[in-house]
Design an enzyme around this catalytic site. Structure first.
Site, mmCIF file in Angstrom:
data_model
loop_
_atom_site.group_PDB
_atom_site.id
_atom_site.type_symbol
_atom_site.label_atom_id
_atom_site.label_comp_id
_atom_site.label_asym_id
_atom_site.label_seq_id
_atom_site.Cartn_x
_atom_site.Cartn_y
_atom_site.Cartn_z
ATOM 1 N N ARG A 128 8.794 -0.113 8.994
ATOM 2 C CA ARG A 128 7.557 -0.365 9.731
ATOM 3 C C ARG A 128 7.412 0.701 10.796
ATOM 4 N NH1 ARG A 128 5.733 -3.082 6.432
ATOM 5 N NH2 ARG A 128 4.877 -5.182 6.523
ATOM 6 N N HIS A 163 1.764 4.625 3.727
ATOM 7 C CA HIS A 163 2.209 3.226 3.562
ATOM 8 C C HIS A 163 1.970 2.740 2.122
ATOM 9 C CE1 HIS A 163 2.978 -0.738 5.910
ATOM 10 N NE2 HIS A 163 3.444 -0.838 4.666
ATOM 11 N N GLU A 222 -0.338 3.070 12.878
ATOM 12 C CA GLU A 222 -1.036 3.478 11.657
ATOM 13 C C GLU A 222 -2.307 2.651 11.452
ATOM 14 O OE1 GLU A 222 2.304 2.542 8.961
ATOM 15 O OE2 GLU A 222 1.002 1.022 8.055
HETATM 16 C C1 DGY Z 1 5.066 -5.095 2.787
HETATM 17 O O1 DGY Z 1 5.062 -5.776 1.757
HETATM 18 O O2 DGY Z 1 5.516 -5.511 3.847
HETATM 19 C C2 DGY Z 1 4.442 -3.757 2.684
HETATM 20 O O3 DGY Z 1 4.751 -2.967 3.790
HETATM 21 C C3 DGY Z 1 2.953 -3.916 2.528
HETATM 22 O O4 DGY Z 1 2.537 -3.022 1.595
#
Ligand code: DGY
Length: 328
Positions: A240, A287, A269
């Site tokens: 993240r 992402h 982001e």
């Molecule tokens: C998640 O599943 O947490 C991803 O980062 C979203 O695409």
């Protein structure tokens, strides 16, 4: 009997909307507008369920303003967009989409780590700019992945899947740090060695971040941690934004304090720290670690399954806070 009403807060596969429409009165958002908080609250009025993604923050203010809300189903495994204690206090069941994205996300994490180690983006940009005029002995010489030391910070399902790829496919030595150590029978097949965080940073040739975001994980990798890494090491973040101090990372990359980074997630982001765009030794992706058609469909299906089960008297398959509905 009136059907429950739900909001699908972002665009989603039409087949999934159709399925939801068999059970619910659905307000959808196929135009894919990102709702600011007041609009999200307005659209949630009278809704018992919400199908969300990481872009919708469900916090105490939203919950207080939407008293009919009973279930929030995130189409993501990560759920740092949910205030879980507030959901539980409000009696709102929160669900996520674990497992269905593990292998796809691990594939991407490994690919991003390899692209970073072997300087694929940097060399491709050089080629596209028309600067390639001859072969030379050290042109874009990167670092080996096979036989090197893979460091994993956050050894959950995805971390373990990346470790398996490294150990079994590429002969890598695996070191890891996690809140808790894995049982010996999970460490043994991949020869994974549990170490403290400083040792992980010092030993890894290729460090991959796969830990969930929490306030405690904010800037888990900052200037002090980067200073412990080898100058030849790479850092890959598929966890993240906010786990890495992006300004400190850009400075470390510019000054050659680590060799390169691969980033799929960013602080704030989709905005990016502009300094990251000015350093060549970084591979940047928007992402997309879980983004294959099959996996995104599986995630959407699981989020829908959670909503349908929870709001039609069944049991949601992947709840985050089942206690929200079991406490008196
Ligand atoms: C998640 O599943 O947490 C991803 O980062 C979203 O695409």
């Amino acid at each position: 009997m009136t059907r429950p009403a739900i909001l699908v807060a972002r665009a989603v596969f039409p087949e999934v909307l159709e399925h939801l429409g068999q059970h619910f009165d659905v307000e959808s958002n196929q135009a894919d507008t990102i709702f600011a908080k007041p609009e999200l609250i307005a659209r949630l009025q009278g809704k018992q369920g919400a199908f969300t993604t990481g872009s919708e923050r469900i916090d105490a203010e939203v919950l207080a303003a939407c008293p009919q809300l009973r279930v929030v189903a995130n189409m993501a495994v990560g759920y740092n967009n949910f205030d879980i204690p507030a959901c539980t206090a409000a009696g709102v069941l929160a669900t996520n989409t674990p497992d269905v994205l593990t292998e796809t996300t691990a594939d991407f994490g490994f690919a991003l780590m390899m692209a970073t180690a072997r300087r694929m983006a940097e060399s491709e940009h050089f080629l596209r700019r028309g600067e390639w005029t001859r072969w030379s002995y050290d042109m874009f010489a990167g670092s080996d992945v096979h036989g090197s030391t893979l460091g994993i910070l956050g050894m959950g399902r995805i971390g373990q899947a990346i470790a398996r790829r490294g150990a079994l496919g590429f002969g890598m030595k695996v070191v890891y740090h996690n809140r808790s150590r894995l049982p010996a029978e999970q460490e043994a097949p991949i020869g994974a060695r549990y170490v403290d965080k400083a040792t992980l940073l010092r030993e890894a040739d290729h460090l991959v971040l796969v830990l969930p975001y929490s306030a405690g994980a904010h800037h888990a990798i900052g200037a002090a941690e980067l200073a412990l890494m080898k100058p030849t090491a790479t850092l890959t973040n598929i966890a993240r934004g906010g786990i890495v101090d992006d300004a400190a990372l850009a400075a470390a990359l510019r000054e050659g304090r680590i060799a390169a980074a691969g980033l799929d997630v960013f602080e704030g982001e989709p905005a990016l720290n502009p300094a990251l765009l000015t350093v060549p030794n970084v591979v940047l992706t928007p992402h997309i670690a879980s983004s294959t058609m099959a996996t995104r469909r599986a995630m959407a299906d699981l989020a829908a399954k959670n909503l349908v089960a929870a709001l039609t008297g069944g049991v949601a398959p992947t709840p985050i806070n089942p206690e929200a509905w079991t406490k008196a």
